[in-house]
Design a protein around this motif. Sequence first.
Motif, PDB file in Angstrom:
ATOM      1  N   GLU A  62      24.217  58.412  95.190  1.00  0.00           N
ATOM      2  CA  GLU A  62      24.464  59.768  95.689  1.00  0.00           C
ATOM      3  C   GLU A  62      23.381  60.745  95.248  1.00  0.00           C
ATOM      4  N   THR A  63      22.880  60.586  94.038  1.00  0.00           N
ATOM      5  CA  THR A  63      21.889  61.533  93.514  1.00  0.00           C
ATOM      6  C   THR A  63      20.450  61.097  93.767  1.00  0.00           C
ATOM      7  N   TYR A  91      16.057  63.472  84.608  1.00  0.00           N
ATOM      8  CA  TYR A  91      16.820  62.707  85.595  1.00  0.00           C
ATOM      9  C   TYR A  91      16.854  61.231  85.205  1.00  0.00           C
ATOM     10  N   ARG A  95      20.163  59.232  83.887  1.00  0.00           N
ATOM     11  CA  ARG A  95      20.743  58.168  84.728  1.00  0.00           C
ATOM     12  C   ARG A  95      20.809  56.858  83.954  1.00  0.00           C
ATOM     13  N   TRP A 114      25.797  63.103  83.489  1.00  0.00           N
ATOM     14  CA  TRP A 114      25.606  63.303  84.928  1.00  0.00           C
ATOM     15  C   TRP A 114      25.033  64.700  85.195  1.00  0.00           C
ATOM     16  N   VAL A 118      21.492  66.059  87.099  1.00  0.00           N
ATOM     17  CA  VAL A 118      21.435  67.060  88.172  1.00  0.00           C
ATOM     18  C   VAL A 118      20.512  68.208  87.771  1.00  0.00           C
TER      19      VAL A 118
END
Length: 129
Positions: A62-63, A91, A95, A114, A118
């Motif tokens: 999704e990211t 990021y 992750r 998370w 973002v």
Amino acid sequence: MTTELCMLVWSVVLGLVQIALAATCSVGQRGLGWAASARDEVKPPLSGIGGRLDRARANFLETFPLFVAVVLAAHLLQRHDNMTVLGAQLYFWARLAYVPAYVAGIPYLRTLIWAASVVGIVLVLAALF
């Protein structure tokens, strides 16, 4: 290669590892026959660690397109500074930390990690303006 592109490449590696881990757990729970089939038969969601790995993989996917978009835009526009480097590194490392935090079932820490990923995307995005 810039740090941002390096983090993008390592994020692709991370994504592939997550796909492999989730697929391995899927085969373990559902069987090789199901994995090799057309998967017309509906199976219940993966459970336990397999389910967590699969959800972490889905969350990554999704990211990741957003991260790819901002890193490539920054590269094409030649926007390379401390903010884009920090954002790309934030990021990737967030992750990477997200997977074991999710597998371990640590809810609030997982959410903070998370959010850090973002923020990394937003830092690279901000450099584009």
